[in-house]
Each structure stands twice: as structure tokens, then as C-alpha cells.
Scaffold this active site. Sequence first.
Site, short mmCIF file in Angstrom:
data_model
loop_
_atom_site.label_atom_id
_atom_site.label_comp_id
_atom_site.label_asym_id
_atom_site.label_seq_id
_atom_site.Cartn_x
_atom_site.Cartn_y
_atom_site.Cartn_z
CB CYS A 86 -0.99 -0.05 1.15
SG CYS A 86 -2.41 1.01 0.86
CG HIS A 203 -3.27 -3.38 3.70
ND1 HIS A 203 -2.18 -2.73 4.26
CD2 HIS A 203 -4.01 -2.41 3.12
CE1 HIS A 203 -2.25 -1.44 4.02
NE2 HIS A 203 -3.35 -1.21 3.33
CD GLU A 205 -0.39 -5.39 5.96
OE1 GLU A 205 -0.33 -5.98 4.87
OE2 GLU A 205 -0.68 -4.18 6.06
#
Length: 230
Positions: A86, A203, A205
Amino acid sequence: MKFGVVVFPGSNCDQDLVDAIRIGIQQEVVKLWHKDHDLQGCDFILLPGGFSYGDYLRSGAISRFSPIMQEVTQHANRGGYVMGICNGFQILTEAGLLPGALLRNVNQKFICDNVYIKPVTTNLLPTQLLDVNKAYKIPVAHGEGRYHADKETLKQLHDNDQIMFKYSSNVADTHEIYNINGSLLNIAGVSNANKNVFGMMPHPERAVDPELGNTDGRLIFESILNLVNA
Ligand SMILES: NC(=O)CC[C@H](N)C(=O)O
């Protein structure tokens, strides 16, 4: 493998990334302050999401001048691995370490949603263990995520197998595309020509811990680990 997560003023996904590495794939990870000039012997550098320098001018336009970016660039030029997620992706394009640019979303709005992406190739380190016929649910949260590059660059990306992810529908066996932000060729992530620098807008994560109800991002980090286990 030792990972380093660079923290810029305004980063807000650095701890999520540390948790994904430390708890998710149980690897050593340290935070690296953007004003330092030391990568602390890390093998894999991660640039996290967030709003570094408040997204002033353009997302990533100021952070790319942070002192540590000199070492990150040297690391990348030596063939070392770097990945931006990002805002990290935005910083890498601003730094010229990845081709193209991230423009304001076509609807001019910040988009925070779960989207589906499909890997285009398994020849890139972060997609090695993924299935090109499967759509992975990964969250996005960005205002400037519309991937743009000139025609020649897009052709090179395609011909050189550098397109890492495309936005996709959630039906695994269809080619119907759900392009959330107007990205050219529906691009959600790319690599550099040498295939050691990677960037993606979604994302992963945020999709590692089962307690968060989605572990579709986990295989991306496990693919990176495959480097050591290969
Ligand atoms: N989640 C993030 O990294 C935010 C990205 C960026 N600052 C944007 O809004 O486009």
C-alpha cells in the site's frame, strides 16, 4: 531470514506487518526507523502501509527522500529483496524502484473493503505457493491506488512476467474482473524487472491471523519464506 520493517512518520501498518512475520511465519523481524542509515543486516526489507508524511504532495512523494531510502535503494540494486504494501508500494514507485505510479482512485474516494485478487504468475517470490486459478480475499484501504503506467511499460510488465496480482471477481473459475479503483490492466501488484522488488496495494498482513477471520494473505508470506526452504 531476517526481516526489517521501515517505520516512517505516519506509517500505521508497521506493527501488523511485524506481527505477520513474527507470529504468522515465525521469523526474526526488526523495525527500522526511517532516519537511520542501517538496515541491521536484514535480508528482506518491508515498507508498510499508512499515511507517511500525511500523504502530502502525493502518497510516498516525501518519504522516498527519507534517509533510509538510500540504503533500501542500495540493497535493491545489489539484488536484495524489498516489498512495499500500500503506502510502501507508493513509496517504491516514487523512489523509482518499481515502474508506474499510483493515482487517485477513479471514484475519487478512499476505499476500505475486502477485495479479491488473483496472482498472474508464480514466478515471483511472493506468489510462488499461490494458485493462479484461485482468487484470494485481501483487504484494501487506500485513496491513491489506481495503478498507472505508459503503454510501453505495461507491455514490458506483461512480457517480462512482472504483473504480480490483478483485481478479480470472487469466482475462482471466471475471468470476470472487479476493478475497484480503475487500475490499468486491473493491476494490484507488480515487481521490478529484476524480480527482487515487489509492491502491492492490498494488505496481506491483515489476513494472516485466524482470529481476524481471514488467512488468505498468509500464503504470500509463506511464499517469501520458500526462498530459504527451497
Ligand atoms: N493503507 C494505506 O497504506 C494508505 C495508502 C495511502 N496513504 C492512500 O490513502 O492511498
